[in-house]
Motif scaffolding. Structure first.
Motif, short mmCIF file in Angstrom:
data_model
loop_
_atom_site.label_atom_id
_atom_site.label_comp_id
_atom_site.label_asym_id
_atom_site.label_seq_id
_atom_site.Cartn_x
_atom_site.Cartn_y
_atom_site.Cartn_z
N ASN A 4 50.32 30.43 35.57
CA ASN A 4 50.20 31.77 35.01
C ASN A 4 48.73 32.16 34.97
O ASN A 4 47.91 31.44 34.41
N ALA A 5 48.42 33.30 35.57
CA ALA A 5 47.03 33.77 35.55
C ALA A 5 46.65 34.25 34.16
O ALA A 5 45.49 34.13 33.75
N PRO A 29 52.41 35.81 36.06
CA PRO A 29 52.39 34.69 37.00
C PRO A 29 51.28 34.85 38.04
O PRO A 29 50.98 35.95 38.49
N ALA A 30 50.66 33.75 38.40
CA ALA A 30 49.62 33.77 39.42
C ALA A 30 50.20 34.27 40.75
O ALA A 30 51.31 33.93 41.13
N GLY A 66 43.46 30.09 32.83
CA GLY A 66 43.50 28.76 32.25
C GLY A 66 42.56 28.50 31.10
O GLY A 66 42.56 27.40 30.54
N THR A 67 41.75 29.48 30.70
CA THR A 67 40.83 29.28 29.60
C THR A 67 41.04 30.32 28.51
O THR A 67 41.44 31.45 28.79
N ASP A 72 34.05 33.23 30.27
CA ASP A 72 33.59 32.08 31.04
C ASP A 72 34.05 32.15 32.50
O ASP A 72 33.47 31.49 33.36
N VAL A 73 35.10 32.92 32.76
CA VAL A 73 35.63 33.00 34.13
C VAL A 73 35.46 34.42 34.69
O VAL A 73 36.15 34.81 35.63
N ALA A 74 34.54 35.18 34.12
CA ALA A 74 34.37 36.58 34.53
C ALA A 74 34.04 36.71 36.01
O ALA A 74 34.42 37.70 36.64
N ARG A 75 33.35 35.73 36.58
CA ARG A 75 32.97 35.82 37.99
C ARG A 75 34.18 35.66 38.92
O ARG A 75 34.08 35.96 40.11
N ARG A 76 35.27 35.17 38.38
CA ARG A 76 36.49 35.01 39.19
C ARG A 76 37.42 36.21 39.05
O ARG A 76 38.53 36.20 39.59
#
Length: 314
Positions: A4-5, A29-30, A66-67, A72-76
């Motif tokens: 799951n995204a 869902p991813a 996942g976090t 922390d995952v802003a670049r993704r």
């Protein structure tokens, strides 16, 4: 990427005395195209901002890729906010590169990709033009390309179709499908049912800060039984007793909800009763009908008013 995204449980956001978001649960869902559907002011933007970590929820939890620390995952992530904004003196390809640089993409690579993306979308001649000289649709395309230039795993679009004409809306739909075909997760908010019905595998319906439904578009439509349109040669006869109680006559036509027993017993009674079946069609309810049933007539009316206002402002 996790299965799951996005996962959110019991999200609440309070502004003053107003609970703008009131206990929202979401699972995206991813690799899916997920729509948040509701009228303006329903809490769509606030929900997206909490998912992205732009706002912290007053209650509840959320995980993004996942976090539980979304920044922390802003670049993704690629994010197109509802409030559009580009530096008007920037050239189009530089604007794309700049947005990529904010997500960690080297500026030179962003410029190279920016030119290539503009060319790919038929805007190659606009690459060196200043943003202020572009049409509204072209400027919005530039901003969208800037959202995608760093190859994000998750794309979040807040009312991406707002203000676009039919041609540019169709272009945006193709871009969204192309990203999903690459395995990218796309989540977008909208007050236009047609976009959600055409694009989304799963949706969340939001009204008054709450989510009364989250699931597949098919599951939403299955909340209502299919409708039958029957045309008979005879106007009367013993076969009429086989029609459901909600059957409404209109000359030689009848309109009613498909019985839970299915159409076969009804057909048998009509044939044996010599009704003379001229035509029979079964229509599955659309997402608009499901929205009315789930969110209520007031929310549906607000959706229509939002669309009318947007058309008037265009």
């Amino acid at each position: 990427m996790t299965a799951n995204a996005i996962e959110a449980h019991g999200l609440v956001k309070i502004f003053g005395r107003q609970r703008a978001v009131d206990g929202v649960d979401l699972t995206v869902p991813a690799g899916s195209i997920f729509g948040i559907l509701g009228p303006n002011g329903a809490g769509k933007t606030t929900t997206l901002r909490m998912l992205l970590g732009i706002l912290d929820p007053d209650e509840g939890t959320r995980t993004l890729l996942g976090t539980d620390h979304p920044l922390d995952v802003a670049r993704r992530v690629g994010y197109l906010p509802e409030e559009r904004g580009l530096y008007p003196s920037m050239k189009a390809y530089d604007a794309i590169a700049f947005m990529g640089a904010l997500r960690g993409l080297p500026l030179a690579e962003g410029r190279r990709r920016g030119r290539a993306m503009l060319e790919e979308h038929g805007l190659g001649k606009a690459a060196d033009k200043e943003v202020r000289t572009l049409s509204k649709g072209m400027a919005q395309t530039v901003q969208l390309l800037g959202t995608l230039v760093h190859d994000p795993e998750l794309i979040v679009l807040d009312e991406p179709f707002s203000g676009l004409d039919a041609l540019n809306q169709a272009k945006l739909e193709r871009m969204i499908r192309a990203q999903a075909a690459r395995g990218v997760t796309v989540i977008f908010s909208t007050h236009v049912i047609a976009h959600a019905e055409r694009l989304c595998e799963r949706i969340a319906i939001i009204a008054g800060g709450k989510v009364p439904f989250a699931g597949s578009v098919s599951q939403a439509r299955d909340r209502l039984r299919p409708q039958v349109r029957l045309e008979t040669r005879a106007l009367d006869g013993p076969w009429r007793a086989a029609l459901p109680a909600d059957a409404v006559p209109e000359g030689h036509f009848w309109h009613f909800t498909l019985p839970e027993t299915g159409v076969e017993p009804l057909l048998r009674a009509l044939i044996e009763g010599e009704a003379g079946i001229l035509s029979l069609s079964i229509e599955r309810p659309g997402l608009h009908d499901a929205f009315v049933a789930i969110a209520g007539a007031d929310a549906a009316r607000q959706l229509e008013e939002d669309q009318q206002q947007e058309s008037a402002d265009a």
